[in-house]
Write a protein that holds these residues in place. Structure first.
Motif, PDB file in Angstrom:
ATOM      1  N   ARG A  74       1.956  -9.002   6.639  1.00  0.00           N
ATOM      2  CA  ARG A  74       0.869  -9.091   5.662  1.00  0.00           C
ATOM      3  C   ARG A  74       1.477  -9.580   4.348  1.00  0.00           C
TER       4      ARG A  74
ATOM      5  N   PHE B 124       1.924  -6.938  -2.949  1.00  0.00           N
ATOM      6  CA  PHE B 124       2.682  -6.033  -2.095  1.00  0.00           C
ATOM      7  C   PHE B 124       4.136  -5.913  -2.546  1.00  0.00           C
TER       8      PHE B 124
ATOM      9  N   HIS C 239       4.560  -5.280   4.801  1.00  0.00           N
ATOM     10  CA  HIS C 239       4.049  -5.832   3.548  1.00  0.00           C
ATOM     11  C   HIS C 239       5.142  -6.712   2.963  1.00  0.00           C
TER      12      HIS C 239
ATOM     13  N   GLN D 125       3.776   0.812  -2.330  1.00  0.00           N
ATOM     14  CA  GLN D 125       2.946  -0.358  -2.590  1.00  0.00           C
ATOM     15  C   GLN D 125       2.341  -0.255  -3.988  1.00  0.00           C
TER      16      GLN D 125
END
Length: 190
Positions: free
Chosen positions: A159, A164, A123, A38
């Protein structure tokens, strides 16, 4: 087929600047060791002991950068082992969660809440979400085909943020259950 890289997120700690200074000394700053998938996230040189009522887990990695609140992410096996209640939550949702003590080289911090087992999640960027036909906070399944341990993870939270990079995160218990090796891909199923 909508596939996503499945990554194992091992036990770790996020610390506030205030707690970092108690644990490592006044004015202390984290020392990045390795970038994570990330963007802007990294594993640090610094480690702490996570202490529960039954026992402790020595040398748990701190992930940076510092956060507004200290949070400990462990597996449910870890939580049982040290005698801490760790509800399954999304990162940052720590209200009323488990308590423990963190021990560093310069001091100790008692956290009254902040111990969680991270809810499995994916993500993705806004472009990824559009491509997959998903939106932030959708809940999906992810089918993982591994040799002898294939399974479908349910309750996977999506998410979405352009901060991300596309990846699914599961903890070590989940990774072991699926025999997920580095590079394992999962298929998103609704």
């Amino acid at each position: 087929m909508k596939k996503v890289l499945v990554e194992t997120s091992a036990r770790h700690v996020h610390v506030s600047q205030q707690d970092l200074e108690v644990l490592f000394g006044a004015g202390y700053e984290l020392h990045p060791k390795k970038d994570l998938s990330q963007p802007g996230q990294y594993a640090c040189e610094e480690r702490v002991d996570v202490v529960g009522p039954k026992k402790s887990i020595p040398g748990v990695s701190i992930l940076g950068p510092v956060r507004p609140a200290t949070q400990v992410e462990i597996s449910l096996t870890d939580a049982r082992s040290i005698g801490v209640a760790a509800p399954i939550r999304e990162s940052g949702d720590i209200a009323g969660s488990g308590a423990c003590k963190l021990v560093g080289p310069k001091g100790e911090v008692e956290i009254k809440e902040g111990v969680i087992a991270a809810k499995r999640h994916i993500h993705m960027t806004c472009a990824d979400a559009e491509e997959f036909g998903l939106k932030d906070k959708d809940v999906v399944g992810v089918k993982v085909e591994t040799n002898g341990r294939a399974l479908t993870f349910g309750d996977v939270v999506v998410r979405v943020s352009d901060k991300f990079a596309l990846a699914m995160h599961i903890d070590t218990d989940e990774s072991n259950a699926a025999c997920a090796a580095p590079g394992t891909m999962g298929e998103i199923v609704k």
